[in-house]
Design a protein around this motif. Structure first.
Motif, PDB file in Angstrom:
ATOM      1  N   HIS A 198       0.804  -1.226   0.000  1.00 13.10           N
ATOM      2  CA  HIS A 198       0.000   0.000   0.000  1.00 13.10           C
ATOM      3  C   HIS A 198       0.840   1.280   0.000  1.00 13.10           C
ATOM      4  O   HIS A 198       0.404   2.303  -0.545  1.00 13.10           O
ATOM      5  N   CYS A 231      -2.577   4.294  10.321  1.00 14.95           N
ATOM      6  CA  CYS A 231      -2.953   4.741   8.973  1.00 14.95           C
ATOM      7  C   CYS A 231      -4.468   4.816   8.833  1.00 14.95           C
ATOM      8  O   CYS A 231      -5.213   4.114   9.529  1.00 14.95           O
ATOM      9  N   VAL A 233      -7.686   3.891   6.568  1.00 13.07           N
ATOM     10  CA  VAL A 233      -7.930   2.786   5.633  1.00 13.07           C
ATOM     11  C   VAL A 233      -9.356   2.885   5.095  1.00 13.07           C
ATOM     12  O   VAL A 233     -10.304   3.079   5.873  1.00 13.07           O
ATOM     13  N   THR A 234      -9.499   2.740   3.752  1.00 16.93           N
ATOM     14  CA  THR A 234     -10.833   2.675   3.173  1.00 16.93           C
ATOM     15  C   THR A 234     -10.771   2.043   1.791  1.00 16.93           C
ATOM     16  O   THR A 234      -9.945   2.418   0.959  1.00 16.93           O
ATOM     17  N   VAL A 238      -4.796   2.948   1.646  1.00 19.82           N
ATOM     18  CA  VAL A 238      -4.154   3.192   2.938  1.00 19.82           C
ATOM     19  C   VAL A 238      -3.353   4.483   2.868  1.00 19.82           C
ATOM     20  O   VAL A 238      -2.575   4.705   1.926  1.00 19.82           O
ATOM     21  N   SER A 310     -13.640   7.219   7.681  1.00 22.01           N
ATOM     22  CA  SER A 310     -12.686   6.156   7.442  1.00 22.01           C
ATOM     23  C   SER A 310     -11.998   5.779   8.760  1.00 22.01           C
ATOM     24  O   SER A 310     -11.573   6.666   9.517  1.00 22.01           O
TER      25      SER A 310
END
Length: 313
Positions: A198, A231, A233-234, A238, A310
């Motif tokens: 990511h 982080c 995340v969605t 990332v 998120s």
């Protein structure tokens, strides 16, 4: 000469029925004693008065007289002064003339006892007064546990500014980075992170990040990991949570700048961290906890290009 009957010892009492029993007993004793002293006793073995002294084979006042057979030369003689029955020839005079006075005066000794008993009976017969219940003291509500205060709960997680010094790879893994992360002025920890697919290596290395450093040390792919890089995340995307420019490595991150009262524990238990991390979200490109912004060094922790809501993990 015959003695006059002793005066009655009965008393008049204002309390109804209290002394009825003792009065009746005294009256009966007076009648028996008077009859005996005047020669009117008819008890078994009573002889006529001789020289003013009543003589008898038995003591008319002794309820156990018939249980004992006396020798012929033993007899009972009434003391004319006290009324005491003496056993002749062993007794020639009343042994305690101050006690045996020929009347029922000694029965006065019973009055305090009978009076006390009567008082106790009367008291027992009276209805008991109802006890007044004391008003119960209201217990002060205990202060809520620190865990229920969102600021104190967040304070159990030690989130700090950190800098990624080196980024390497974990052998036999295409998902994991093996990083050396500076979490304090003189403290560097090994961190295993799943950001390899990511975040490019060159972006991660040298980045200033937000980390939690008091979770239990984990072992991933045979490597120890002593911190976690946070982080946003969605949908598979990332983004690193980035402290503001100028933030110092090792500075602690707080909610809205409010510092918890209690210092962070050496280890943040999973039961606390699970409750904390579900409230870490992105709002307007800023990292928040329970809707409040995370700040450090006078600036906000940002998570750019992430939709509102998120999660941060």
């Amino acid at each position: 000469p015959a003695r006059p009957p002793p005066p009655s010892l009965r008393r008049t009492h204002t309390r109804s029925g209290r002394m009825a029993a003792i009065d009746a007993a005294i009256e009966r004793c007076e009648e028996m004693l008077s009859a005996s002293l005047l020669g009117g006793a008819t008890g078994e073995g009573v002889a006529a008065a001789s020289g003013g002294v009543l003589v008898s084979r038995t003591d008319p006042d002794d309820p156990w007289a018939n249980e004992v057979t006396l020798p012929p030369w033993v007899e009972k003689r009434r003391c004319p002064t006290t009324g005491y029955w003496m056993t002749a020839p062993f007794e020639s005079q009343c042994p305690m003339p101050e006690v045996f006075k020929g009347d029922t005066t000694y029965l006065k000794l019973l009055n305090p006892i009978i009076g006390a008993v009567a008082d106790a009976n009367e008291a027992a017969a009276q209805p008991k007064a109802e006890k007044k219940e004391k008003p119960k003291k209201e217990k002060k509500a205990a202060p809520p546990p620190a865990d229920d205060d969102p600021i104190e709960l967040f304070g159990k997680a030690k989130l700090v500014v950190a800098k990624v010094k080196e980024v390497g790879f974990v052998e036999n893994s295409d998902k994991l980075y093996l990083c050396q992360v500076q979490v304090g002025p003189d403290e560097v920890r090994q961190v295993v992170t799943g950001l390899r697919k990511h975040v490019p290596q060159e972006v991660l290395e040298g980045a200033t990040v937000m980390t939690i450093i008091n979770l239990k040390t984990a072992k991933l792919a045979g490597q120890l990991s002593a911190a976690m890089i946070m982080c946003g995340v969605t949908d598979g995307k990332v983004t690193l949570a980035a402290p503001p420019a100028g933030a110092t490595v090792g500075d602690r991150i707080f909610v809205g700048g409010a510092e918890p009262k209690a210092p962070p524990p050496k280890e943040c238990k999973s039961k606390f961290w699970d409750r904390i991390k579900v409230q870490l979200t992105v709002q307007g490109g800023v990292a928040t906890y329970g809707g409040q912004e995370l700040v450090v060094g006078g600036g906000k922790v940002t998570v750019p290009d992430m939709p509102d809501g998120s999660p941060i993990s």
